[in-house]
Motif scaffolding. Structure first.
Motif, PDB file in Angstrom:
ATOM      1  N   GLY A  50      10.348   9.767   3.421  1.00 26.37           N
ATOM      2  CA  GLY A  50       9.660  10.756   4.254  1.00 26.37           C
ATOM      3  C   GLY A  50       8.358  10.268   4.864  1.00 26.37           C
ATOM      4  O   GLY A  50       7.724  10.984   5.637  1.00 26.37           O
ATOM      5  N   ARG A  51       7.941   9.065   4.524  1.00 26.36           N
ATOM      6  CA  ARG A  51       6.716   8.545   5.154  1.00 26.36           C
ATOM      7  C   ARG A  51       7.023   8.161   6.589  1.00 26.36           C
ATOM      8  O   ARG A  51       8.018   7.493   6.850  1.00 26.36           O
ATOM      9  N   LYS A  52       6.130   8.577   7.496  1.00 27.25           N
ATOM     10  CA  LYS A  52       6.362   8.200   8.894  1.00 27.25           C
ATOM     11  C   LYS A  52       5.538   6.957   9.220  1.00 27.25           C
ATOM     12  O   LYS A  52       4.465   6.766   8.663  1.00 27.25           O
ATOM     13  N   VAL A  90       0.844  -1.195   0.000  1.00 24.05           N
ATOM     14  CA  VAL A  90       0.000   0.000   0.000  1.00 24.05           C
ATOM     15  C   VAL A  90       0.882   1.249   0.000  1.00 24.05           C
ATOM     16  O   VAL A  90       1.905   1.304   0.682  1.00 24.05           O
ATOM     17  N   GLY A  91       0.460   2.215  -0.807  1.00 26.23           N
ATOM     18  CA  GLY A  91       1.150   3.505  -0.819  1.00 26.23           C
ATOM     19  C   GLY A  91       2.545   3.491  -1.416  1.00 26.23           C
ATOM     20  O   GLY A  91       3.316   4.433  -1.260  1.00 26.23           O
ATOM     21  N   SER A  92       2.894   2.428  -2.132  1.00 26.01           N
ATOM     22  CA  SER A  92       4.260   2.353  -2.658  1.00 26.01           C
ATOM     23  C   SER A  92       4.398   3.108  -3.980  1.00 26.01           C
ATOM     24  O   SER A  92       5.476   3.170  -4.546  1.00 26.01           O
ATOM     25  N   LYS A 126       2.263   2.851  -7.027  1.00 22.87           N
ATOM     26  CA  LYS A 126       2.066   2.080  -8.251  1.00 22.87           C
ATOM     27  C   LYS A 126       1.534   2.947  -9.387  1.00 22.87           C
ATOM     28  O   LYS A 126       1.854   2.732 -10.543  1.00 22.87           O
ATOM     29  N   THR A 127       0.694   3.944  -9.017  1.00 18.93           N
ATOM     30  CA  THR A 127       0.039   4.735 -10.057  1.00 18.93           C
ATOM     31  C   THR A 127       1.073   5.441 -10.932  1.00 18.93           C
ATOM     32  O   THR A 127       0.939   5.487 -12.154  1.00 18.93           O
ATOM     33  N   LEU A 128       2.112   5.960 -10.298  1.00 17.00           N
ATOM     34  CA  LEU A 128       3.139   6.657 -11.069  1.00 17.00           C
ATOM     35  C   LEU A 128       3.868   5.684 -11.999  1.00 17.00           C
ATOM     36  O   LEU A 128       4.153   6.009 -13.156  1.00 17.00           O
TER      37      LEU A 128
HETATM   38  N1  ATP Z   1       8.513   8.488  -5.018  1.00 14.23           N
HETATM   39  C1  ATP Z   1       7.541   9.106  -4.394  1.00 14.23           C
HETATM   40  N2  ATP Z   1       7.831  10.015  -3.432  1.00 14.23           N
HETATM   41  C2  ATP Z   1       6.848  10.657  -2.781  1.00 14.23           C
HETATM   42  N3  ATP Z   1       5.545  10.454  -3.018  1.00 14.23           N
HETATM   43  C3  ATP Z   1       5.201   9.573  -3.959  1.00 14.23           C
HETATM   44  C4  ATP Z   1       6.177   8.850  -4.689  1.00 14.23           C
HETATM   45  N4  ATP Z   1       5.534   8.034  -5.556  1.00 14.23           N
HETATM   46  C5  ATP Z   1       4.216   8.224  -5.378  1.00 14.23           C
HETATM   47  N5  ATP Z   1       4.011   9.163  -4.430  1.00 14.23           N
HETATM   48  C6  ATP Z   1       2.731   9.617  -3.912  1.00 14.23           C
HETATM   49  O1  ATP Z   1       2.313   8.623  -2.995  1.00 14.23           O
HETATM   50  C7  ATP Z   1       0.898   8.524  -2.982  1.00 14.23           C
HETATM   51  C8  ATP Z   1       0.478   7.082  -3.144  1.00 14.23           C
HETATM   52  O2  ATP Z   1       0.716   6.639  -4.457  1.00 14.23           O
HETATM   53  P1  ATP Z   1      -0.282   5.641  -5.162  1.00 14.23           P
HETATM   54  O3  ATP Z   1      -1.670   6.124  -5.019  1.00 14.23           O
HETATM   55  O4  ATP Z   1       0.253   5.360  -6.485  1.00 14.23           O
HETATM   56  O5  ATP Z   1      -0.075   4.401  -4.228  1.00 14.23           O
HETATM   57  P2  ATP Z   1      -0.423   2.924  -4.498  1.00 14.23           P
HETATM   58  O6  ATP Z   1       0.835   2.179  -4.658  1.00 14.23           O
HETATM   59  O7  ATP Z   1      -1.427   2.867  -5.568  1.00 14.23           O
HETATM   60  O8  ATP Z   1      -1.008   2.513  -3.120  1.00 14.23           O
HETATM   61  P3  ATP Z   1      -2.421   1.905  -2.725  1.00 14.23           P
HETATM   62  O9  ATP Z   1      -2.465   0.592  -3.358  1.00 14.23           O
HETATM   63  O10 ATP Z   1      -2.306   1.876  -1.265  1.00 14.23           O
HETATM   64  O11 ATP Z   1      -3.443   2.863  -3.194  1.00 14.23           O
HETATM   65  C9  ATP Z   1       0.415   9.459  -4.073  1.00 14.23           C
HETATM   66  O12 ATP Z   1       0.009  10.672  -3.466  1.00 14.23           O
HETATM   67  C10 ATP Z   1       1.644   9.690  -4.934  1.00 14.23           C
HETATM   68  O13 ATP Z   1       1.619  10.950  -5.560  1.00 14.23           O
END
Ligand code: ATP
Length: 696
Positions: free
Chosen positions: A449-451, A297-299, A301-303
């Motif tokens: 920077g994630r806590k 989670v939050g890693s 993926k969208t980017l």
């Molecule tokens: N390298 C990065 N550094 C800082 N922030 C980032 C980085 N990559 C992505 N983010 C930000 O982190 C947040 C989470 O990204 P994203 O929604 O793609 O997560 P996810 O992997 O799809 O997680 P989940 O499955 O939990 O939704 C977004 O706000 C995104 O802009």
């Protein structure tokens, strides 16, 4: 060799050819899925009865099976009809009775002559404080002790099939077991001390030691490995076939990606960079990509998905990304639109809500190749949606997709590359079992920077305190999710609970501060509630699990989950993953009611101890079992007869590696070992896999 090898014929004949199997028994066995002799061979004993002879029955815990040498005493025929015939016997220390209800006296006198010694084996029970052995299973002369199996296999049964029938028919099937060519790498068999297939089968059916019976012992482990290996070779062949299927070479230039990277407020993690280059590297090859992107989670993926799609656009083609819900599709649009605009990419969204003229216009633009990236729900795969030059299909959050569905999807455009993203880490063994045909990219790094999210367990009796704390936090500008109990019976009850909580929180925190979303709300209302929360107009969002997957609102830093004990681990991890996405320190409050069961306690403790989704996934598997974690039917996860996917996950990994290796050394299974692997595939009824080779 594209038909079943002759050496296997004896395992595939009709059942009635076996000793002790008449048409009736054959029919009954079929109900247990036993249709061929080989099915009997793979039906291993579920327990073992120990018939090692003892000196005396004295001191035993009854009822239990005992084997003992006795001196035959007095016969007491049944004086009254319906009463049993008894024979008194004496072992080394005590006397007891053999009891017979239906037996001819002359036969009994012959079997059990007074004054002689015999070995008897059977179940001893106390009856009126006398030890009785009713109908001994074995009566043999002392010299014939070897006729009694010391460790007797006990098989699963079905109506109309007795233990004796089962033992007899298995024994008959085992007579057909011959040496088969070895498909396991000699070094591997040696390392684990595995016997040959024939020996393993014989040992597994007639275990003499605990190790012979244990799933981790060499014999059973080998048979489990055979099963896993056949599965992994099948997946490897499927993968190989897909990769050989002609794909288009996608040559990305990096121009758009650079623009995107420059406009980001952060730098991508190493894991994100690696994943993008793995994906684009794969797409640059002339075969079809079939890749899984597994991220916690939050890693981010969208980017990764967006950069891969930009790479496709650079090469002049189109990409599509499908989200599981409308909310998520819109969220993708909102977060990616600025990046698309800055880099000059034309991106659109298509969902079930698009109707009439607007929809037709979008479809026309898509067919003309004017829309470069399409986001949406499953609506993007409707029949009339045509792409001008679709090259990449990304499916977000799809462990609900089985191998077959993935293949269907690939049929949408000619030679479309496929990327599946899962937002819930899957235990390694399940990932291999279910996605062994795919290549995998893993995001095992969180953005800098994630806590850590502080996770606390709170008894429901302290609800008032929590609400007070929330009041304070929202006054400080923080935002919170409040997830309502999953009542479980129906959507309606969940939603009533959410509405009730919504009302009570409005009273406590002020009407304007609290919003509500649940699955039953009209779409527009749901969007409005989400939008208010994103804009910070509402401070607390009461929700059912609709917010479980993927929702990204970085300012929200508090997650309250009511009756957390009712949720599964994967779900709790997903929910908690909604916070800790910004720079603010976040917290997760797991509310529970009343005393917790052992399993629920373990789940909540795990949540408190770790935030690592991969670790949580392994624990989830331990607590719930494979079927529940993936949902067997939906996932296409195979049912293994001998292998235990939880216990033997290490074997799964070895099988996976070896199957992949085999594809590099002998992709068409031609060598001696390759031929042996074919025998294994036939034995395991994986003819389909063989067909994958011949088409290849
Ligand atoms: N390298 C990065 N550094 C800082 N922030 C980032 C980085 N990559 C992505 N983010 C930000 O982190 C947040 C989470 O990204 P994203 O929604 O793609 O997560 P996810 O992997 O799809 O997680 P989940 O499955 O939990 O939704 C977004 O706000 C995104 O802009």
């Amino acid at each position: 060799m594209n038909t079943r090898p002759e050496i296997l014929f004896p395992f595939f004949t009709a059942m009635t050819g076996l000793n002790g199997v008449g048409p009736k028994t054959a029919q009954n066995l079929e109900k247990m899925g036993i249709e061929r002799p080989k099915d009997l061979i793979f039906t291993l004993p579920q327990s073992i009865v120990n018939r090692e002879p003892r000196e005396t029955i004295q001191g035993g815990v009854f009822p239990s099976i005992v084997t003992v040498e006795v001196l035959i005493g007095e016969h007491k025929p049944n004086s009254v009809k319906g009463r049993p015939y008894r024979v008194t016997v004496q072992d080394a220390k005590t006397s007891f009775q053999l009891v017979f209800f239906h037996a001819r006296a002359d036969w009994l006198r012959e079997q059990l002559p007074t004054g002689q010694r015999r070995i008897v084996s059977g179940k001893v029970e106390m009856f009126d404080s006398i030890a009785n052995m009713v109908h001994p299973d074995y009566i043999v002369p002392v010299a014939g002790v070897n006729e009694i199996p010391q460790h007797e296999p006990i098989y699963p049964l079905t109506a109309g099939v007795t233990q004796k029938t089962m033992q007899k028919s298995v024994a008959s099937a085992l007579e057909r077991v011959t040496h088969l060519p070895e498909w396991i790498l000699p070094s591997l068999a040696q390392k684990h001390n595995w016997p040959s297939w024939a020996d393993a089968v014989r040992i597994a059916h007639a275990p003499k030691t605990g190790a012979d019976f244990s799933p981790m012992g060499p014999a059973r482990a080998r048979l489990a490995y055979d099963e896993l290996y056949a599965h992994q070779v099948t997946l490897a062949l499927a993968r190989q076939k897909l990769r050989r299927a002609k794909g288009k070479v996608t040559k990305s230039t990096g121009v758009l990606q650079d623009k995107i990277l420059k406009s980001l407020a952060f730098t991508p993690t190493n894991a994100q960079r690696r994943a993008v280059s793995e994906i684009l590297g794969d797409m640059g090859e002339p075969y079809r990509m079939n890749r899984l992107l597994q991220g916690d989670v939050g890693s981010g993926k969208t980017l990764v998905a967006f950069l891969a799609m930009a790479g496709v656009v650079e090469s002049g083609a189109q990409a599509v990304m499908m989200a599981p819900t409308e909310i998520l599709a819109r969220q993708h649009l909102e977060s990616l639109q600025p990046l698309a605009e800055q880099s000059g990419i034309v991106m659109e969204i298509l969902t079930g809500r698009d109707k009439g003229k607007e929809r037709s216009a979008k479809l026309a633009a898509l067919a003309a190749g004017k829309i470069q990236i399409l986001l949406g729900t499953h609506a993007v795969f409707q029949k009339d949606v045509e792409f001008g030059a679709l090259r990449l299909a990304i499916i977000d959050e799809q462990h609900r997709f089985g191998v077959r569905q993935r293949m269907d999807l690939g049929a949408k455009g000619a030679a479309v590359d496929i990327l599946v993203m899962t937002a819930t880490p899957i235990p390694r063994s399940l990932a291999l079992a279910n996605f062994g045909d795919m290549d995998v990219s893993i995001l095992d790094e969180k953005p800098a920077g994630r806590k850590p999210v502080e996770t606390v367990l709170v008894n429901n009796s302290r609800l008032d305190q929590i609400v007070d704390r929330l009041k304070q936090a929202t006054a400080d500008g923080k935002q919170a999710y409040w997830v309502c109990p999953l009542v479980g019976e129906s959507e309606v009850t969940d939603w009533t609970a959410a509405e009730e909580r919504y009302r009570s929180l409005r009273v406590a925190l002020g009407d304007e501060n609290v919003g509500l979303v649940h699955g039953q709300m009209p779409a527009a209302q749901k969007d409005a509630a989400m939008a208010d929360f994103v804009a910070g107009k509402t401070k607390v969002l009461v929700a059912t699990t609709v917010i479980e997957v993927g929702v990204n609102i970085p300012n929200a830093s508090i997650m309250v989950i009511e009756q957390a004990e009712k949720f599964g681990l994967a779900q709790l991890h997903q929910l908690r993953g909604r916070v800790g996405r910004g720079s603010e320190k976040s917290s997760c409050l797991l509310l529970y009611a009343g005393p917790l069961g052992a399993n629920a306690k373990k789940r909540l403790e795990t949540m408190r101890q770790t935030e690592d989704g991969f670790e949580i996934a392994e624990m989830d598997l331990k607590l719930r079992g494979a079927g529940d974690v993936l949902g067997v039917q939906q996932s296409g996860l195979p049912k293994f007869k001998i292998a235990d996917i939880e216990l033997q996950s290490d074997l799964m990994k070895i099988a996976f590696d070896d199957a992949r290796l085999l594809m590099t050394t002998d992709p068409t299974l031609e060598t001696e070992r390759g031929q042996a692997v074919r025998v294994l595939l036939y034995l395991m009824e994986r003819e389909k896999a063989i067909r994958l080779i011949s088409i290849g």
